[in-house]
Write a protein that holds these residues in place. Sequence first.
Motif, short mmCIF file in Angstrom:
data_model
loop_
_atom_site.label_atom_id
_atom_site.label_comp_id
_atom_site.label_asym_id
_atom_site.label_seq_id
_atom_site.Cartn_x
_atom_site.Cartn_y
_atom_site.Cartn_z
N ASP A 45 0.87 -1.17 0.00
CA ASP A 45 0.00 0.00 0.00
C ASP A 45 0.90 1.21 0.00
O ASP A 45 2.09 1.12 0.29
CB ASP A 45 -0.95 0.02 1.20
CG ASP A 45 -0.23 0.13 2.52
OD1 ASP A 45 0.58 1.06 2.69
OD2 ASP A 45 -0.47 -0.71 3.40
N SER A 46 0.35 2.33 -0.37
CA SER A 46 1.18 3.54 -0.36
C SER A 46 0.47 4.65 0.36
O SER A 46 -0.75 4.73 0.37
CB SER A 46 1.55 3.96 -1.78
OG SER A 46 0.42 4.45 -2.45
N ARG A 47 1.25 5.46 1.00
CA ARG A 47 0.73 6.61 1.72
C ARG A 47 0.86 7.87 0.87
O ARG A 47 0.51 8.94 1.26
CB ARG A 47 1.49 6.76 3.03
CG ARG A 47 1.15 5.62 3.97
CD ARG A 47 2.19 5.46 5.04
NE ARG A 47 1.78 4.50 6.04
CZ ARG A 47 1.82 3.19 5.88
NH1 ARG A 47 2.22 2.69 4.74
NH2 ARG A 47 1.45 2.39 6.84
N ALA A 48 1.45 7.72 -0.27
CA ALA A 48 1.61 8.79 -1.26
C ALA A 48 1.90 8.08 -2.57
O ALA A 48 2.08 6.87 -2.60
CB ALA A 48 2.75 9.72 -0.87
N SER A 49 1.96 8.80 -3.64
CA SER A 49 2.29 8.21 -4.93
C SER A 49 3.64 7.50 -4.81
O SER A 49 4.59 8.04 -4.27
CB SER A 49 2.35 9.32 -5.97
OG SER A 49 2.28 8.79 -7.24
N ILE A 50 3.72 6.26 -5.28
CA ILE A 50 4.94 5.46 -5.10
C ILE A 50 5.48 4.99 -6.44
O ILE A 50 4.72 4.64 -7.33
CB ILE A 50 4.66 4.24 -4.18
CG1 ILE A 50 5.92 3.45 -3.88
CG2 ILE A 50 3.61 3.32 -4.76
CD1 ILE A 50 6.75 4.05 -2.81
N THR A 51 6.79 5.04 -6.59
CA THR A 51 7.46 4.41 -7.73
C THR A 51 8.70 3.71 -7.22
O THR A 51 9.36 4.17 -6.30
CB THR A 51 7.86 5.44 -8.82
OG1 THR A 51 8.75 6.40 -8.24
CG2 THR A 51 6.66 6.13 -9.41
N SER A 76 3.29 -0.05 -6.78
CA SER A 76 2.18 0.87 -7.03
C SER A 76 1.20 0.63 -5.90
O SER A 76 1.24 -0.40 -5.23
CB SER A 76 1.52 0.61 -8.39
OG SER A 76 0.93 -0.67 -8.42
N SER A 77 0.34 1.59 -5.65
CA SER A 77 -0.60 1.44 -4.56
C SER A 77 -1.51 0.25 -4.81
O SER A 77 -2.13 0.15 -5.86
CB SER A 77 -1.43 2.71 -4.41
OG SER A 77 -2.27 2.60 -3.28
N VAL A 102 10.00 7.73 -5.24
CA VAL A 102 8.99 8.67 -4.75
C VAL A 102 8.04 7.92 -3.83
O VAL A 102 7.68 6.78 -4.09
CB VAL A 102 8.18 9.27 -5.93
CG1 VAL A 102 7.05 10.15 -5.42
CG2 VAL A 102 9.07 10.03 -6.87
N GLY A 103 7.63 8.56 -2.74
CA GLY A 103 6.57 8.03 -1.89
C GLY A 103 7.05 7.07 -0.82
O GLY A 103 8.24 6.84 -0.64
N THR A 105 5.75 3.22 1.28
CA THR A 105 4.90 2.03 1.17
C THR A 105 5.19 1.09 2.33
O THR A 105 6.21 1.22 3.01
CB THR A 105 5.12 1.30 -0.17
OG1 THR A 105 4.11 0.30 -0.34
CG2 THR A 105 6.50 0.67 -0.26
#
Length: 117
Positions: A45-51, A76-77, A102-103, A105
């Motif tokens: 899961d992600s708390r912000a956009s993730i890559t 990815s989320s 980025v992000g 998880t």
Amino acid sequence: MAAKLILPGMGGAYRSEVFSAVSANSIATDTLDLSRCGSFAIQFDSRASITGTVQLEQTFNGGDAWTSFGSAITLSSGATVLFEESDAPFGIMRLRLVSITVGTTAATIVGFPGISW
């Protein structure tokens, strides 16, 4: 530290620490003993956009001979990867954080008694 035993079923689910770009090129804190599971799923899961990407690694001898298990997982989320009986046997696993640009998880890993997806 001994590996955390993951038993089949939601009651045996494991939740990882939170990973971010600072975690890139590192190994997750915990090792997980999935030897009693016939199959398992891992969800990010992600708390912000993730890559980024994460690689599962496995050993059968307790920790000095780690090898990649499966393909690297693109983050990815909600990304969910399923490993079934044909991927077994499962030993002691860990997460290697290949890159997170980025992000943030976290991973949830759930074992199952043996399911073909």
